[in-house]
Design a protein around this motif. Structure first.
Motif, mmCIF file in Angstrom:
data_model
loop_
_atom_site.group_PDB
_atom_site.id
_atom_site.type_symbol
_atom_site.label_atom_id
_atom_site.label_comp_id
_atom_site.label_asym_id
_atom_site.label_seq_id
_atom_site.Cartn_x
_atom_site.Cartn_y
_atom_site.Cartn_z
ATOM 1 N N LEU A 1 -1.277 -7.957 4.034
ATOM 2 C CA LEU A 1 -1.821 -7.020 5.038
ATOM 3 C C LEU A 1 -3.143 -7.402 5.942
ATOM 4 O O LEU A 1 -3.746 -6.692 6.510
ATOM 5 N N ASP B 1 -6.419 -0.945 3.036
ATOM 6 C CA ASP B 1 -5.786 0.219 3.007
ATOM 7 C C ASP B 1 -4.223 0.458 1.927
ATOM 8 O O ASP B 1 -3.442 0.380 2.412
ATOM 9 N N TYR B 2 -4.806 0.362 0.670
ATOM 10 C CA TYR B 2 -3.670 0.412 -0.279
ATOM 11 C C TYR B 2 -3.925 1.484 -1.427
ATOM 12 O O TYR B 2 -5.217 1.125 -2.096
ATOM 13 N N ARG B 3 -3.200 2.458 -1.545
ATOM 14 C CA ARG B 3 -3.347 3.495 -2.987
ATOM 15 C C ARG B 3 -2.628 3.067 -3.879
ATOM 16 O O ARG B 3 -1.277 2.626 -3.764
ATOM 17 N N TRP B 4 -3.086 2.762 -5.102
ATOM 18 C CA TRP B 4 -2.293 2.108 -6.306
ATOM 19 C C TRP B 4 -1.400 3.308 -6.768
ATOM 20 O O TRP B 4 -1.817 4.291 -6.889
ATOM 21 N N ASN C 1 2.598 -2.377 -9.412
ATOM 22 C CA ASN C 1 2.270 -2.507 -7.819
ATOM 23 C C ASN C 1 2.993 -3.906 -7.383
ATOM 24 O O ASN C 1 2.638 -4.967 -8.071
ATOM 25 N N GLU D 1 -7.925 3.604 -4.575
ATOM 26 C CA GLU D 1 -7.586 3.105 -3.633
ATOM 27 C C GLU D 1 -8.267 1.705 -3.721
ATOM 28 O O GLU D 1 -9.736 1.673 -4.126
ATOM 29 N N SER D 2 -7.830 0.603 -3.143
ATOM 30 C CA SER D 2 -8.591 -0.573 -2.972
ATOM 31 C C SER D 2 -9.503 -0.669 -2.087
ATOM 32 O O SER D 2 -9.742 0.027 -1.245
ATOM 33 N N CYS E 1 -4.456 -12.443 -0.044
ATOM 34 C CA CYS E 1 -3.539 -11.273 -0.307
ATOM 35 C C CYS E 1 -3.353 -11.363 -1.696
ATOM 36 O O CYS E 1 -3.543 -12.413 -2.304
#
Length: 203
Positions: free
Chosen positions: A47, A34-37, A42, A29-30, A64
């Motif tokens: 966000l 809130d971002y799951r690779w 990607n 995750e970043s 971003c």
């Protein structure tokens, strides 16, 4: 927000950068959002909830896009001041599409994919690194099991930085020689100037 100027343009060739993730049960995750690779490509979206979101990422005057840093030491400095767990993971990404360059810091890319993950925990506090001459600190136990699963999930190699340099993987991926030398030095260090109990002093 970076204070230096940036420029955004289509990348004719992928750019390579270092970055950190949080190691979670289901992948990487970043840190900041809130971002799951995902495995493979990607695609970034803006966000930023505090302003009007950019139509496309990386947007001008925004943060971003997928960040990559030019030097591994820039990742280590950030990891030194962030608590674990969740465990920090160091790796390399390729960025392409529209790319915003941030001077000596790094870049933000419209599209990105993982290229390699490392077992090293260069940011471990001196108390955790043991005495001089001991083995370097790496992920072990459940964290290593989870990291191996993540490497398999993303389809990328997982190894120690010094091994990646020794077998020529870093050069094959396109890491410049000065970055290779810096990464090997960081992986071999035992003391950190200005580092006290895991907290980074201004330097």
């Amino acid at each position: 927000m970076p204070t230096h100027t940036t420029r955004s343009s289509p990348a004719t060739e992928p750019v390579l950068g270092w970055r950190l993730w949080s190691l979670c049960e289901d992948g990487l995750e970043s840190w900041a959002v809130d971002y799951r690779w995902r495995p493979g490509e990607n695609v970034a979206t803006c966000l930023d909830a505090g302003r009007r979101r950019c139509a496309t990422a990386p947007g001008p005057g925004c943060l971003c896009g997928f960040w990559g840093l030019w030097r591994p030491s820039l990742c280590v400095v950030r990891a030194c001041v962030a608590p674990e767990p969740p465990w920090h993971v160091l790796g390399l990404i390729a960025g392409w599409g529209s790319v915003a360059l941030h001077g000596r810091e790094g870049f933000r890319a419209e599209r990105a994919g993982l290229r390699c993950l490392f077992t090293d925990r260069m940011w471990a506090a001196p108390a955790l690194r043991g005495r001089a001459g001991a083995a370097p600190v790496h992920h072990v136990g459940p964290a290593l099991v989870r990291l191996r699963a993540a490497a398999a999930q993303y389809g990328v190699p997982l190894l120690a930085v010094r091994d990646a340099a020794r077998v020529g993987l870093l050069a094959e991926l396109g890491v410049p020689e000065p970055q290779v030398a810096e990464a090997v030095e960081l992986a071999s260090r035992w003391t950190w100037p200005g580092l006290d109990e895991g907290r980074l002093a201004p330097w």
